[in-house]
Design an enzyme around this catalytic site. Structure first.
Site, PDB file in Angstrom:
ATOM      1  N   GLY A 112     -32.619 -25.424  -9.566  1.00 41.59           N
ATOM      2  CA  GLY A 112     -32.722 -26.863  -9.781  1.00 41.59           C
ATOM      3  C   GLY A 112     -33.237 -27.268 -11.145  1.00 41.59           C
ATOM      4  N   CYS A 160      -2.808 -36.147  -7.242  1.00 48.45           N
ATOM      5  CA  CYS A 160      -2.516 -37.433  -6.614  1.00 48.45           C
ATOM      6  C   CYS A 160      -3.743 -37.956  -5.894  1.00 48.45           C
ATOM      7  CB  CYS A 160      -1.336 -37.307  -5.659  1.00 48.45           C
ATOM      8  SG  CYS A 160       0.166 -36.949  -6.543  1.00 48.45           S
ATOM      9  N   GLU A 161      -4.744 -38.249  -6.671  1.00 45.54           N
ATOM     10  CA  GLU A 161      -6.050 -38.736  -6.212  1.00 45.54           C
ATOM     11  C   GLU A 161      -6.570 -39.557  -7.363  1.00 45.54           C
ATOM     12  OE1 GLU A 161      -8.598 -38.771  -4.180  1.00 45.54           O
ATOM     13  OE2 GLU A 161      -7.774 -37.593  -2.536  1.00 45.54           O
ATOM     14  N   GLY A 208     -29.463 -21.444 -11.498  1.00 44.69           N
ATOM     15  CA  GLY A 208     -28.033 -21.275 -11.755  1.00 44.69           C
ATOM     16  C   GLY A 208     -27.666 -22.083 -12.978  1.00 44.69           C
ATOM     17  N   ARG A 209     -27.718 -23.396 -12.804  1.00 44.11           N
ATOM     18  CA  ARG A 209     -27.300 -24.320 -13.850  1.00 44.11           C
ATOM     19  C   ARG A 209     -27.992 -24.073 -15.190  1.00 44.11           C
ATOM     20  NH1 ARG A 209     -25.451 -29.033 -12.137  1.00 44.11           N
ATOM     21  NH2 ARG A 209     -26.817 -28.874 -10.348  1.00 44.11           N
ATOM     22  N   ARG A 247     -16.988 -31.898 -10.650  1.00 43.49           N
ATOM     23  CA  ARG A 247     -18.244 -32.652 -10.674  1.00 43.49           C
ATOM     24  C   ARG A 247     -18.090 -34.143 -11.001  1.00 43.49           C
ATOM     25  NH1 ARG A 247     -22.019 -31.781 -13.631  1.00 43.49           N
ATOM     26  NH2 ARG A 247     -23.730 -31.914 -12.142  1.00 43.49           N
TER      27      ARG A 247
HETATM   28  C1  LIG Z   1     -27.632 -23.908  -5.449  1.00 47.90           C
HETATM   29  C2  LIG Z   1     -28.868 -23.128  -5.275  1.00 47.90           C
HETATM   30  C3  LIG Z   1     -29.568 -22.651  -6.382  1.00 47.90           C
HETATM   31  C4  LIG Z   1     -29.167 -22.933  -7.817  1.00 47.90           C
HETATM   32  O1  LIG Z   1     -29.258 -24.257  -8.148  1.00 47.90           O
HETATM   33  P1  LIG Z   1     -29.135 -24.709  -9.687  1.00 47.90           P
HETATM   34  O2  LIG Z   1     -29.218 -26.178  -9.594  1.00 47.90           O
HETATM   35  O3  LIG Z   1     -27.828 -24.215 -10.161  1.00 47.90           O
HETATM   36  O4  LIG Z   1     -30.285 -24.095 -10.411  1.00 47.90           O
HETATM   37  C5  LIG Z   1     -30.685 -21.878  -6.161  1.00 47.90           C
HETATM   38  N1  LIG Z   1     -31.104 -21.590  -4.908  1.00 47.90           N
HETATM   39  C6  LIG Z   1     -30.462 -22.033  -3.810  1.00 47.90           C
HETATM   40  C7  LIG Z   1     -30.971 -21.666  -2.473  1.00 47.90           C
HETATM   41  C8  LIG Z   1     -29.330 -22.827  -3.952  1.00 47.90           C
HETATM   42  O5  LIG Z   1     -28.693 -23.274  -2.872  1.00 47.90           O
END
Ligand SMILES: *Cc1c(COP(=O)(O)O)cnc(C)c1O
Length: 419
Positions: free
Chosen positions: A230, A340-341, A273-274, A309
């Site tokens: 997150g 087609c959206e 992740g992000r 997104r």
């Molecule tokens: C999606 C997710 C993440 C990664 O989230 P980011 O926003 O990409 O950092 C980490 N842990 C869990 C359990 C998730 O579902």
């Protein structure tokens, strides 16, 4: 700071020849940037006990990228069988994999237990009795409910389907111990794309407070806390990035204080992740059509199958028209795909330089939850993925989907059943 100036310079200076060689559209990821972000995380958290990033595989589930994560010493956060499978295939060891599933099936538990298992992160107290082979090391996902006002994107924890409630915490660990667990972790994920670093510091404090509670109530010394992912990236160029340096300083201080108060300290994990890959990828697509009706439209050779997104969340992805980065933005366009959206739009009423047929557009920040969220609706297939390597060569790391891929699930032995 969406895409870095450095990535932009290295990519844009040769993007014409890359596009000529591979064809458009494609996502392209920056090895140098990913490695720098990984090294930055490790540097700022160096004094936090046992710091480790478990890369959230769902953000960019490409084996070549995951290989980079392993090389940097990171583990993987997985939440499905294919994600665990991919991690193991790359050589991830049991404790390199955190399996954070939700509404988990028996099939998933059995799969997770194979090959020496993984770090099982249980989403509910009722699952303690449902895990077929209870592991020695167990983790629970915590949902603080009304104790935290979730961040804007993930919403209010009270409404979130994840995790065990505050009232269930002690009982969950007691039950897990009764089933044979000897080592324990604690996890939460209460933010998404958060740019306020103090939120992550508060999350750490919240988990450390629970570590004190578990020590007091059950004499359990948590082996780790995992503050989840997150970590945000700013989408607009003028927005300030997440201040992870200050965040890390404040988190380090929390661990130091915990150690002197309690005589032990858990390790700290995160599963970003992000933040790890988001800004280090962009989608390159070619302008192929123009139309001028009530608005001015630019039609791209990519569509929302390559980047969901904007349609899904109204997310902003910054756009550069390659070669016209400094040109005046004196046109207003809807930049669209071919699905087609009507929500198949990369940008709505965006100020951009005048675009001509054949121009390449770079959609920033597609390195996480970009290609991975793609889909095949309307027979629109997903594009290829490339890696811009540190030596500035380019490698194809996923081919584009073909019609054969699209039809593959309709090729099977006949199975007609008359009940
Ligand atoms: C999606 C997710 C993440 C990664 O989230 P980011 O926003 O990409 O950092 C980490 N842990 C869990 C359990 C998730 O579902």
């Amino acid at each position: 700071m969406p895409m870095s100036q450095d990535f932009k310079q290295r990519l844009f200076s040769q993007v014409d020849s890359i596009a000529a060689h591979y064809g458009t559209p494609f996502h392209i990821y920056d090895e140098k940037g990913i490695r720098e972000t990984g090294a930055h995380l490790q540097r700022v958290f160096a004094k936090v006990p046992g710091f480790r990033e478990y890369f959230a595989v769902k953000a960019l589930p490409n084996k070549r990228i995951m290989q980079l994560m392993l090389e940097m010493g990171f583990g993987f956060d997985c939440s499905s069988i294919p994600e665990v499978h991919m991690s193991r295939e790359l050589g991830a060891k049991p404790e390199d994999i955190m399996f954070t599933s939700n509404n988990t099936s028996q099939e998933e538990f059995k799969y997770a237990a194979q090959d020496g298992g993984c770090i099982l992160n249980l989403d509910d107290i009722s699952l303690v009795d449902k895990v077929p082979e209870f592991p020695e090391l167990i983790c629970f996902r915590y949902n603080p409910g009304p104790r935290r006002t979730g961040n804007i994107i993930i919403g209010n924890p009270v409404e979130a389907k994840y995790g065990i409630s505050h009232e269930q915490v002690v009982e969950a660990y007691r039950k897990a111990r009764a089933r044979g667990a000897k080592r324990f972790g604690l996890h939460t994920m209460v933010a998404s794309n958060e740019l306020d670093y103090t939120y992550m510091v508060e999350t750490t404090r919240m988990l450390l407070d629970l570590a004190v509670l578990l020590k007091k109530e059950l004499d359990i010394e948590l082996e780790f806390i995992n503050i989840g992912g997150g970590f945000g990236i700013p989408a607009e160029p003028d927005k300030a990035p997440l201040d992870i340096d200050t965040m890390a300083l404040e988190i380090t201080a929390l661990f130091d204080a915990f150690k002197s108060d309690n005589g032990f300290t858990p390790n700290m994990y995160m599963e970003s992740g992000r933040f790890m890959t988001g800004p280090h990828g962009c989608l390159i697509s070619k302008a192929i059509n123009f139309k001028h009706i009530y608005r001015d439209y630019v039609g791209m050779d990519a569509c929302m199958s390559a980047l969901m997104r904007p349609a899904l969340y109204g997310a902003y992805h910054h756009i550069d028209v390659v070669g016209k980065e400094d040109a005046p933005k004196n046109k207003t366009y809807d930049v669209v795909g071919s699905l087609c959206e009507n929500n198949d739009k990369f940008a709505i009423q965006r100020q951009l330089p005048e675009i001509e047929e054949g121009d390449l557009l770079a959609f920033h920040d597609t390195g996480a939850h970009g290609h991975a969220m793609g889909f095949q609706y309307n027979g629109r297939l997903r594009p290829k993925e490339l890696l811009l390597r540190t030596d500035s060569s380019v490698e194809l790391i996923r081919r584009a989907e073909t019609m054969e891929d699209y039809f593959a699930t309709q090729n099977f032995a006949a199975d007609v059943f008359t009940p």
